[in-house]
Design a protein around this motif. Sequence first.
Motif, PDB file in Angstrom:
ATOM      1  N   UNK A 122      18.812  27.132  22.528  1.00 49.08           N
ATOM      2  CA  UNK A 122      19.880  26.460  21.817  1.00 49.08           C
ATOM      3  C   UNK A 122      21.094  26.283  22.721  1.00 49.08           C
ATOM      4  N   UNK A 148      23.585  20.508   9.142  1.00 49.07           N
ATOM      5  CA  UNK A 148      23.439  21.214  10.398  1.00 49.07           C
ATOM      6  C   UNK A 148      22.715  20.346  11.416  1.00 49.07           C
ATOM      7  N   UNK A 195      21.531  20.481  15.819  1.00 42.70           N
ATOM      8  CA  UNK A 195      21.325  21.392  16.942  1.00 42.70           C
ATOM      9  C   UNK A 195      20.917  20.606  18.187  1.00 42.70           C
ATOM     10  N   UNK A 247      25.415  23.874  18.532  1.00 44.81           N
ATOM     11  CA  UNK A 247      25.031  23.441  17.202  1.00 44.81           C
ATOM     12  C   UNK A 247      26.284  23.102  16.395  1.00 44.81           C
ATOM     13  N   UNK A 254      16.006  18.357  23.126  1.00 43.41           N
ATOM     14  CA  UNK A 254      15.611  18.064  21.749  1.00 43.41           C
ATOM     15  C   UNK A 254      16.797  18.273  20.825  1.00 43.41           C
ATOM     16  N   UNK A 266      18.843  21.494  21.766  1.00 44.85           N
ATOM     17  CA  UNK A 266      18.049  22.464  22.515  1.00 44.85           C
ATOM     18  C   UNK A 266      17.647  21.842  23.853  1.00 44.85           C
TER      19      UNK A 266
END
Lengths: 111, 114
Positions: free
Chosen positions: B45, B31, B33, B48, B90, B35
């Motif tokens: 978010x 996974x 992501x 993802x 991020x 952000x």
Amino acid sequence: ILNVEQSPQSLHVQEGDSTNFTCSFPSSNFYALHWYRWETAKSPEALFVMTLNGDEKKKGRISATLNTKEGYSYLYIKGSQPEDSATYLCAFKNTGNQFYFGTGTSLTVIP
Amino acid sequence: NAGVTQTPKFRVLKTGQSMTLLCAQDMNHEYMYWYRQDPGMGLRLIHYSVGEGTTAKGEVPDGYNVSRLKKQNFLLGLESAAPSQTSVYFCASSTQGSRLDEQYFGPGTRLTVT
């Protein structure tokens, strides 16, 4: 919009004081609740991951509790030290695998 | 073991320009992501990915595209930058999507759109 709220927004305590903060989240579609510690100029680092109602986690002087039925988690710091100064984030993870972060509690420990 | 890295660390764009942010992880995480973090708001978010070749929209996907051609890389693209996209971005990764998986964050990319 899913609301994750943290209180207080900021906190100044004296070295040696104990303190706690709150994270409130929706009680439906709960999957997990994460706590992160975020120091200035660094990346957030995971403190705890909690999944079950009534969970209690502890790491040194820091501990956390979880109530999924009423939708809150508490983070406790016992005997705060200057190195505990940071922003503490909570993140609600729903059953759709998405994370929703609170705005954080900024803790300053005064020597 | 570098963990999660982000390139670049800082960037200034003019409105309408495009750019790609690169996130790389060496932990073999499934996974990943993206952000954004804005003053007074929590991390939100954007998109993802649950594995190589897959992407999904998060809470604030508009104006961004992503790709996950390799398991270790997750790219975030801005096709036509707008001042509202000024933010700190991020990237994070986690092992899988299980309940106990914690996220590992990169150092962030500070983007300014003028």
